[in-house]
Design a protein around this motif. Structure first.
Motif, PDB file in Angstrom:
ATOM      1  N   ASN A   1      38.117  40.300  38.837  1.00 56.92           N
ATOM      2  CA  ASN A   1      38.107  41.358  37.853  1.00 56.92           C
ATOM      3  C   ASN A   1      36.691  41.495  37.305  1.00 56.92           C
ATOM      4  O   ASN A   1      36.091  40.540  36.844  1.00 56.92           O
ATOM      5  N   ASP A   2      36.141  42.687  37.324  1.00 57.00           N
ATOM      6  CA  ASP A   2      34.780  42.926  36.849  1.00 57.00           C
ATOM      7  C   ASP A   2      34.624  42.610  35.367  1.00 57.00           C
ATOM      8  O   ASP A   2      33.593  42.096  34.941  1.00 57.00           O
ATOM      9  N   GLN A   3      35.640  42.940  34.575  1.00 57.00           N
ATOM     10  CA  GLN A   3      35.548  42.710  33.141  1.00 57.00           C
ATOM     11  C   GLN A   3      35.411  41.225  32.835  1.00 57.00           C
ATOM     12  O   GLN A   3      34.620  40.829  31.978  1.00 57.00           O
ATOM     13  N   HIS A   4      36.155  40.401  33.552  1.00 55.99           N
ATOM     14  CA  HIS A   4      36.067  38.951  33.337  1.00 55.99           C
ATOM     15  C   HIS A   4      34.644  38.462  33.629  1.00 55.99           C
ATOM     16  O   HIS A   4      34.091  37.670  32.857  1.00 55.99           O
ATOM     17  N   GLN A   5      34.040  38.925  34.700  1.00 55.44           N
ATOM     18  CA  GLN A   5      32.685  38.505  35.036  1.00 55.44           C
ATOM     19  C   GLN A   5      31.684  38.977  33.979  1.00 55.44           C
ATOM     20  O   GLN A   5      30.745  38.271  33.641  1.00 55.44           O
TER      21      GLN A   5
ATOM     22  N   TYR B   1      32.308  39.341  30.799  1.00 55.10           N
ATOM     23  CA  TYR B   1      32.460  38.410  29.675  1.00 55.10           C
ATOM     24  C   TYR B   1      31.724  37.102  29.965  1.00 55.10           C
ATOM     25  O   TYR B   1      31.025  36.565  29.111  1.00 55.10           O
ATOM     26  N   GLU B   2      31.918  36.575  31.159  1.00 58.79           N
ATOM     27  CA  GLU B   2      31.243  35.333  31.543  1.00 58.79           C
ATOM     28  C   GLU B   2      29.734  35.485  31.443  1.00 58.79           C
ATOM     29  O   GLU B   2      29.041  34.599  30.934  1.00 58.79           O
ATOM     30  N   ASP B   3      29.205  36.615  31.907  1.00 58.75           N
ATOM     31  CA  ASP B   3      27.766  36.874  31.840  1.00 58.75           C
ATOM     32  C   ASP B   3      27.294  36.952  30.385  1.00 58.75           C
ATOM     33  O   ASP B   3      26.238  36.417  30.038  1.00 58.75           O
TER      34      ASP B   3
END
Length: 131
Positions: free
Chosen positions: A1-5, A7-9
């Motif tokens: 999921n792009d959104q999760h990445q 957030y991680e960034d």
């Protein structure tokens, strides 16, 4: 999921920023504010999408803050913003005031040691960020 990445960034970048500020002994004198000017409803609408929502959240990071606090809150059923006592930032059902952007901005200025009356005359400060 792009959104999760994403957030991680974001959190990885914040961690790096804090570490660099600490290395340069600037962390106690810096206030990092992460927020969105708007947010989306916590629940899906009839079209399986999300509408604009008047409540949002923010992260405040500083060595000068007494961390680990939650200011404000939402109800369990509709996730609507609850009234708060602006003098403390704590939920208080006897109040009618909800945190508005101007109260929050005045609270951030106050936390940074800036005279809020000079920049936001007449706006009630959201306390609880530093005091």
């Amino acid at each position: 999921n792009d959104q999760h990445q994403l957030y991680e960034d974001l959190f990885s970048g914040l961690k790096t920023l804090v570490e660099r500020l600490q290395q340069k002994n600037l962390f106690d004198d810096t206030l990092i504010v992460v927020l969105s000017e708007m947010t989306r409803t916590p629940k899906m609408n009839a079209d399986e999408g999300k509408d604009h929502w008047p409540s949002t959240s923010a992260i405040l990071i500083s060595g000068g803050l007494n961390g680990g606090k939650v200011i404000g809150g939402t109800d369990a059923n509709n996730l609507e913003a609850l009234p708060v006592r602006l003098s403390t930032g704590q939920v208080d059902s006897s109040q009618s005031t909800k945190i508005n952007y101007d109260n929050f901005a005045a609270g951030v200025l106050h936390a940074a040691g800036i005279d809020t009356e000079q920049y936001m005359p007449g706006v009630e400060v959201l306390h609880g960020i530093v005091d």
